[in-house]
Design a protein around this motif. Sequence first.
Motif, PDB file in Angstrom:
ATOM      1  N   GLU A   9       0.831  -1.206   0.000  1.00 43.03           N
ATOM      2  CA  GLU A   9       0.000   0.000   0.000  1.00 43.03           C
ATOM      3  C   GLU A   9       0.868   1.259   0.000  1.00 43.03           C
ATOM      4  O   GLU A   9       0.521   2.257  -0.629  1.00 43.03           O
ATOM      5  CB  GLU A   9      -0.949   0.001   1.199  1.00 43.03           C
ATOM      6  CG  GLU A   9      -2.005  -1.088   1.126  1.00 43.03           C
ATOM      7  CD  GLU A   9      -2.848  -0.999  -0.129  1.00 43.03           C
ATOM      8  OE1 GLU A   9      -3.277   0.109  -0.504  1.00 43.03           O
ATOM      9  OE2 GLU A   9      -3.071  -2.048  -0.749  1.00 43.03           O
ATOM     10  N   VAL A  10       1.989   1.208   0.690  1.00 45.32           N
ATOM     11  CA  VAL A  10       2.896   2.361   0.705  1.00 45.32           C
ATOM     12  C   VAL A  10       3.482   2.558  -0.690  1.00 45.32           C
ATOM     13  O   VAL A  10       3.532   3.680  -1.196  1.00 45.32           O
ATOM     14  CB  VAL A  10       4.008   2.178   1.758  1.00 45.32           C
ATOM     15  CG1 VAL A  10       5.028   3.311   1.672  1.00 45.32           C
ATOM     16  CG2 VAL A  10       3.408   2.104   3.160  1.00 45.32           C
ATOM     17  N   PHE A  11       3.918   1.470  -1.323  1.00 48.21           N
ATOM     18  CA  PHE A  11       4.447   1.582  -2.690  1.00 48.21           C
ATOM     19  C   PHE A  11       3.412   2.202  -3.624  1.00 48.21           C
ATOM     20  O   PHE A  11       3.734   3.079  -4.424  1.00 48.21           O
ATOM     21  CB  PHE A  11       4.858   0.218  -3.236  1.00 48.21           C
ATOM     22  CG  PHE A  11       6.137  -0.321  -2.653  1.00 48.21           C
ATOM     23  CD1 PHE A  11       7.287   0.434  -2.619  1.00 48.21           C
ATOM     24  CD2 PHE A  11       6.180  -1.613  -2.147  1.00 48.21           C
ATOM     25  CE1 PHE A  11       8.467  -0.069  -2.096  1.00 48.21           C
ATOM     26  CE2 PHE A  11       7.358  -2.134  -1.635  1.00 48.21           C
ATOM     27  CZ  PHE A  11       8.507  -1.357  -1.603  1.00 48.21           C
ATOM     28  N   ARG A  12       2.170   1.753  -3.532  1.00 50.75           N
ATOM     29  CA  ARG A  12       1.112   2.302  -4.394  1.00 50.75           C
ATOM     30  C   ARG A  12       0.881   3.791  -4.114  1.00 50.75           C
ATOM     31  O   ARG A  12       0.717   4.581  -5.034  1.00 50.75           O
ATOM     32  CB  ARG A  12      -0.170   1.513  -4.203  1.00 50.75           C
ATOM     33  CG  ARG A  12      -0.151   0.163  -4.872  1.00 50.75           C
ATOM     34  CD  ARG A  12      -1.477  -0.582  -4.699  1.00 50.75           C
ATOM     35  NE  ARG A  12      -1.339  -1.986  -5.009  1.00 50.75           N
ATOM     36  CZ  ARG A  12      -0.956  -2.931  -4.154  1.00 50.75           C
ATOM     37  NH1 ARG A  12      -0.710  -2.623  -2.902  1.00 50.75           N
ATOM     38  NH2 ARG A  12      -0.834  -4.189  -4.530  1.00 50.75           N
ATOM     39  N   ALA A  13       0.833   4.158  -2.846  1.00 43.49           N
ATOM     40  CA  ALA A  13       0.588   5.558  -2.469  1.00 43.49           C
ATOM     41  C   ALA A  13       1.729   6.455  -2.920  1.00 43.49           C
ATOM     42  O   ALA A  13       1.518   7.621  -3.254  1.00 43.49           O
ATOM     43  CB  ALA A  13       0.388   5.678  -0.963  1.00 43.49           C
ATOM     44  N   MET A  14       2.939   5.913  -2.960  1.00 39.59           N
ATOM     45  CA  MET A  14       4.103   6.729  -3.308  1.00 39.59           C
ATOM     46  C   MET A  14       4.373   6.747  -4.806  1.00 39.59           C
ATOM     47  O   MET A  14       5.337   7.370  -5.252  1.00 39.59           O
ATOM     48  CB  MET A  14       5.323   6.245  -2.531  1.00 39.59           C
ATOM     49  CG  MET A  14       5.145   6.493  -1.043  1.00 39.59           C
ATOM     50  SD  MET A  14       6.664   6.422  -0.121  1.00 39.59           S
ATOM     51  CE  MET A  14       7.640   7.671  -0.897  1.00 39.59           C
ATOM     52  N   LEU A  52       1.310  10.728   3.454  1.00 42.13           N
ATOM     53  CA  LEU A  52       1.232   9.277   3.262  1.00 42.13           C
ATOM     54  C   LEU A  52       0.166   8.675   4.176  1.00 42.13           C
ATOM     55  O   LEU A  52      -0.652   7.866   3.737  1.00 42.13           O
ATOM     56  CB  LEU A  52       2.588   8.624   3.520  1.00 42.13           C
ATOM     57  CG  LEU A  52       2.636   7.109   3.403  1.00 42.13           C
ATOM     58  CD1 LEU A  52       2.217   6.651   2.010  1.00 42.13           C
ATOM     59  CD2 LEU A  52       4.029   6.601   3.750  1.00 42.13           C
ATOM     60  N   ALA A  53       0.160   9.093   5.433  1.00 42.39           N
ATOM     61  CA  ALA A  53      -0.853   8.593   6.371  1.00 42.39           C
ATOM     62  C   ALA A  53      -2.252   8.948   5.878  1.00 42.39           C
ATOM     63  O   ALA A  53      -3.159   8.108   5.916  1.00 42.39           O
ATOM     64  CB  ALA A  53      -0.613   9.169   7.760  1.00 42.39           C
ATOM     65  N   ASP A  54      -2.439  10.158   5.395  1.00 44.38           N
ATOM     66  CA  ASP A  54      -3.745  10.577   4.861  1.00 44.38           C
ATOM     67  C   ASP A  54      -4.140   9.727   3.652  1.00 44.38           C
ATOM     68  O   ASP A  54      -5.298   9.313   3.525  1.00 44.38           O
ATOM     69  CB  ASP A  54      -3.723  12.055   4.461  1.00 44.38           C
ATOM     70  CG  ASP A  54      -3.674  12.995   5.652  1.00 44.38           C
ATOM     71  OD1 ASP A  54      -3.916  12.539   6.797  1.00 44.38           O
ATOM     72  OD2 ASP A  54      -3.379  14.181   5.446  1.00 44.38           O
ATOM     73  N   ALA A  55      -3.196   9.472   2.763  1.00 46.43           N
ATOM     74  CA  ALA A  55      -3.476   8.678   1.564  1.00 46.43           C
ATOM     75  C   ALA A  55      -3.880   7.244   1.923  1.00 46.43           C
ATOM     76  O   ALA A  55      -4.692   6.633   1.234  1.00 46.43           O
ATOM     77  CB  ALA A  55      -2.256   8.665   0.645  1.00 46.43           C
TER      78      ALA A  55
END
Length: 76
Positions: free
Chosen positions: A9-14, A24-27
């Motif tokens: 999920e972090v990779f996708r958000a970034m 990032l937390a908001d996303a």
Amino acid sequence: DEVAPAWGEVFRAMASGRLTLTALADALGVVKQSVSRVVDDMERAGYLERLPSLADRRVKLLVLTDRGRDAAALIA
């Protein structure tokens, strides 16, 4: 190396580029404390790094490393 499930999920958000921890937390729809642990783990594993913002010295920008971009490409 293995990629933890939460990292996807972090990779996708970034994918859109550099983000602050708050953005990032908001996303991801989570609190900063939760994503901070994940970011720490990813940074230790060499998938992302924190860089100082040129606009505000208090802010750190999260940036995928080459290794992080390679992993993100495989996940996407």
